[in-house]
Write an enzyme that holds these catalytic residues in place. Sequence first.
Site, PDB file in Angstrom:
ATOM      1  N   ARG A  61      -8.458 -60.608   5.944  1.00 33.93           N
ATOM      2  CA  ARG A  61      -9.693 -60.383   6.687  1.00 33.93           C
ATOM      3  C   ARG A  61     -10.783 -59.750   5.826  1.00 33.93           C
ATOM      4  O   ARG A  61     -11.961 -59.817   6.141  1.00 33.93           O
ATOM      5  CB  ARG A  61      -9.426 -59.506   7.923  1.00 33.93           C
ATOM      6  CG  ARG A  61      -8.444 -60.116   8.886  1.00 33.93           C
ATOM      7  CD  ARG A  61      -8.509 -59.430  10.248  1.00 33.93           C
ATOM      8  NE  ARG A  61      -9.712 -59.792  10.984  1.00 33.93           N
ATOM      9  CZ  ARG A  61      -9.824 -60.912  11.697  1.00 33.93           C
ATOM     10  NH1 ARG A  61      -8.838 -61.766  11.760  1.00 33.93           N
ATOM     11  NH2 ARG A  61     -10.928 -61.166  12.350  1.00 33.93           N
ATOM     12  N   ASP A  84       0.229 -72.572  15.617  1.00 31.53           N
ATOM     13  CA  ASP A  84      -0.515 -72.984  16.802  1.00 31.53           C
ATOM     14  C   ASP A  84      -1.800 -73.689  16.346  1.00 31.53           C
ATOM     15  O   ASP A  84      -2.756 -73.045  15.930  1.00 31.53           O
ATOM     16  CB  ASP A  84      -0.835 -71.737  17.645  1.00 31.53           C
ATOM     17  CG  ASP A  84      -1.637 -72.081  18.904  1.00 31.53           C
ATOM     18  OD1 ASP A  84      -2.049 -73.251  19.056  1.00 31.53           O
ATOM     19  OD2 ASP A  84      -1.847 -71.157  19.716  1.00 31.53           O
ATOM     20  N   CYS A  90     -15.864 -70.165  -5.643  1.00 28.80           N
ATOM     21  CA  CYS A  90     -16.590 -71.251  -4.973  1.00 28.80           C
ATOM     22  C   CYS A  90     -18.058 -71.365  -5.358  1.00 28.80           C
ATOM     23  O   CYS A  90     -18.755 -72.229  -4.843  1.00 28.80           O
ATOM     24  CB  CYS A  90     -16.479 -71.094  -3.459  1.00 28.80           C
ATOM     25  SG  CYS A  90     -14.798 -71.292  -2.867  1.00 28.80           S
ATOM     26  N   HIS A 147     -22.539 -71.472   1.858  1.00 27.39           N
ATOM     27  CA  HIS A 147     -21.145 -71.756   1.517  1.00 27.39           C
ATOM     28  C   HIS A 147     -20.342 -71.863   2.815  1.00 27.39           C
ATOM     29  O   HIS A 147     -20.566 -71.096   3.755  1.00 27.39           O
ATOM     30  CB  HIS A 147     -20.568 -70.671   0.615  1.00 27.39           C
ATOM     31  CG  HIS A 147     -19.120 -70.902   0.328  1.00 27.39           C
ATOM     32  ND1 HIS A 147     -18.650 -72.104  -0.156  1.00 27.39           N
ATOM     33  CD2 HIS A 147     -18.022 -70.116   0.493  1.00 27.39           C
ATOM     34  CE1 HIS A 147     -17.336 -72.035  -0.297  1.00 27.39           C
ATOM     35  NE2 HIS A 147     -16.930 -70.856   0.100  1.00 27.39           N
ATOM     36  N   GLU A 167     -13.038 -74.774  -9.516  1.00 31.64           N
ATOM     37  CA  GLU A 167     -11.908 -73.867  -9.557  1.00 31.64           C
ATOM     38  C   GLU A 167     -10.647 -74.664  -9.876  1.00 31.64           C
ATOM     39  O   GLU A 167      -9.573 -74.109 -10.000  1.00 31.64           O
ATOM     40  CB  GLU A 167     -11.790 -73.207  -8.174  1.00 31.64           C
ATOM     41  CG  GLU A 167     -11.042 -71.944  -8.152  1.00 31.64           C
ATOM     42  CD  GLU A 167     -10.141 -71.894  -6.932  1.00 31.64           C
ATOM     43  OE1 GLU A 167     -10.031 -70.830  -6.361  1.00 31.64           O
ATOM     44  OE2 GLU A 167      -9.554 -72.928  -6.560  1.00 31.64           O
ATOM     45  N   SER A 217     -16.058 -65.983  -4.507  1.00 29.88           N
ATOM     46  CA  SER A 217     -15.286 -64.744  -4.442  1.00 29.88           C
ATOM     47  C   SER A 217     -15.290 -64.066  -5.791  1.00 29.88           C
ATOM     48  O   SER A 217     -15.371 -64.703  -6.831  1.00 29.88           O
ATOM     49  CB  SER A 217     -13.851 -65.039  -4.014  1.00 29.88           C
ATOM     50  OG  SER A 217     -13.846 -65.486  -2.688  1.00 29.88           O
ATOM     51  N   ASN A 265     -12.998 -77.176   3.192  1.00 32.18           N
ATOM     52  CA  ASN A 265     -13.724 -76.368   2.209  1.00 32.18           C
ATOM     53  C   ASN A 265     -13.574 -76.998   0.829  1.00 32.18           C
ATOM     54  O   ASN A 265     -12.493 -76.979   0.259  1.00 32.18           O
ATOM     55  CB  ASN A 265     -13.151 -74.943   2.215  1.00 32.18           C
ATOM     56  CG  ASN A 265     -13.822 -74.039   1.199  1.00 32.18           C
ATOM     57  OD1 ASN A 265     -14.798 -74.426   0.558  1.00 32.18           O
ATOM     58  ND2 ASN A 265     -13.289 -72.837   1.046  1.00 32.18           N
TER      59      ASN A 265
END
Lengths: 131, 349
Positions: free
Chosen positions: B199, B28, B112, B234, B80, B296, B266
């Site tokens: 999440r 969607d 990042c 970021h 990265e 991360s 991103n």
Amino acid sequence: MPAGYTREIPQRYRLEAGKCKKCGAVHFPQRLACACGSKDTEPYVLPSTGKIATYSVVRVGPSDFMDLVPYVVAVVELDDGTKLTCQVADAAPEEVSVGTPVTLEFRKVNQVGGHGIIKYGYKAVLDRFVE
Amino acid sequence: MVGIVGWGAYIPRYRIKLEEIAKIWGADAEAYRRGLQIYQKSVPGTDQDTATISVEAAKNAVTRAGIDPVDIGAVYVGSESHPYAVKPTGTVVAEALGATPDCHCADFEFACKAGSEGMFVALAEVKAGEMKYALAIGADTSQGAPGDALEYSASAGGAAFIMGADDLAAECLFTHSYMTDTPDFWRREHEYYPQHAGRFTGDPAYFKHIMGAGKAILEKSGMKPGDFAYAVFHQPNGKFPMKVGKMLGFEKEQLETGWLVPWLGNTYSGASPVGLTAILDVAKPGDLILMVSYGSGAGSDAFIWKTTERLKELQGLAPHTRDYLDKNQIYLDYGQYAKHRGKIIMNTG
Ligand SMILES: [Zn+2]
């Protein structure tokens, strides 16, 4: 060790040319002696802007470039009058014509499969910032 | 006094709209647009990678700085997506600029925040008097696994900063780093695409570390959000940087100039650095800018910049980041995009 590639880095990466101190002729790549007979040359960096002098459209290319077809190979006349041959990147053939202003950008020119060295150099791109 | 003497960005011309990706995976598109606040993302040309993007961004930075590249004592590329697993991207970049051979060179990795790490070290080396100029670049051409949420955001672009001690465009007033061992996003050796903890990448990862670094640098500096003309964070999607900015006490107006992600995607190591270039392109002398990266794993680097009178003279010397972003894009369909990103298996015999 790809000696030829390493030797050509100054011209491919940085557009380093030579200029005859006697007659002013520009040699790209740099040469030991000028056509005028003089061996007195000095390093000279080419301008990175110019225009398309002539070009041809490659529709069936060598296997290394099959992801790029159709692409344009052009003779670019730089702002100082020096001519060099290179691919035109990010452009459909119909966007290119004689006199089109271009800038030379740093790009991957070739890579040896998925495991070999990546060869970098210059390609021409059209002016991105025109309205 | 140390800081930025020249800055520059580079963004490839190609874009893919979010709808085009959603169509392929039966997703969607509207839900993704709302959820990520991303409308499109940049895509590298088949002849572009982190090295070529870094070189073009760095050439813009050198042009603005007006320096001889021979005086660059260090070249640091944070990414990265380094083109080689073994052989530093910085070697190619330093050679293309003409900074070799008397130059220190290293590639940085920290998801990042690899770009801001290089900025941090470059500033420190100039401050220590080890070299006249140090170049730091954050650039990426990252990929998300097909159909994964990251495929809708992972894009291409980079920013370069030349750090020096004289003729500054922006002085670095304060820095602060904040990091912990947080496994929110990772890629094991020999794996093609990264994994992420869904999440979990929000609260205990992105928000915790940016808030940690942001609060600490404000406390250290004795400054408050109202003192700043701009802030940039970021930006893995459109929502996170706006939310964390408001949590720290910033207003939308302070955040919008460096908020590029809805139209760019991103750019990973390039994300907050490219945002900073868009701010420097238009800031006024004397403006205060807060920048906080996030990588991360996890950590954040925070910087407080104060622009100088010299900034104005340099803004027009190289293309503006917003021009790379907004002018003459080339839109791809998913098939062309798959070809650009090497997602099509070729017969290489
Ligand atoms: Zn001669």
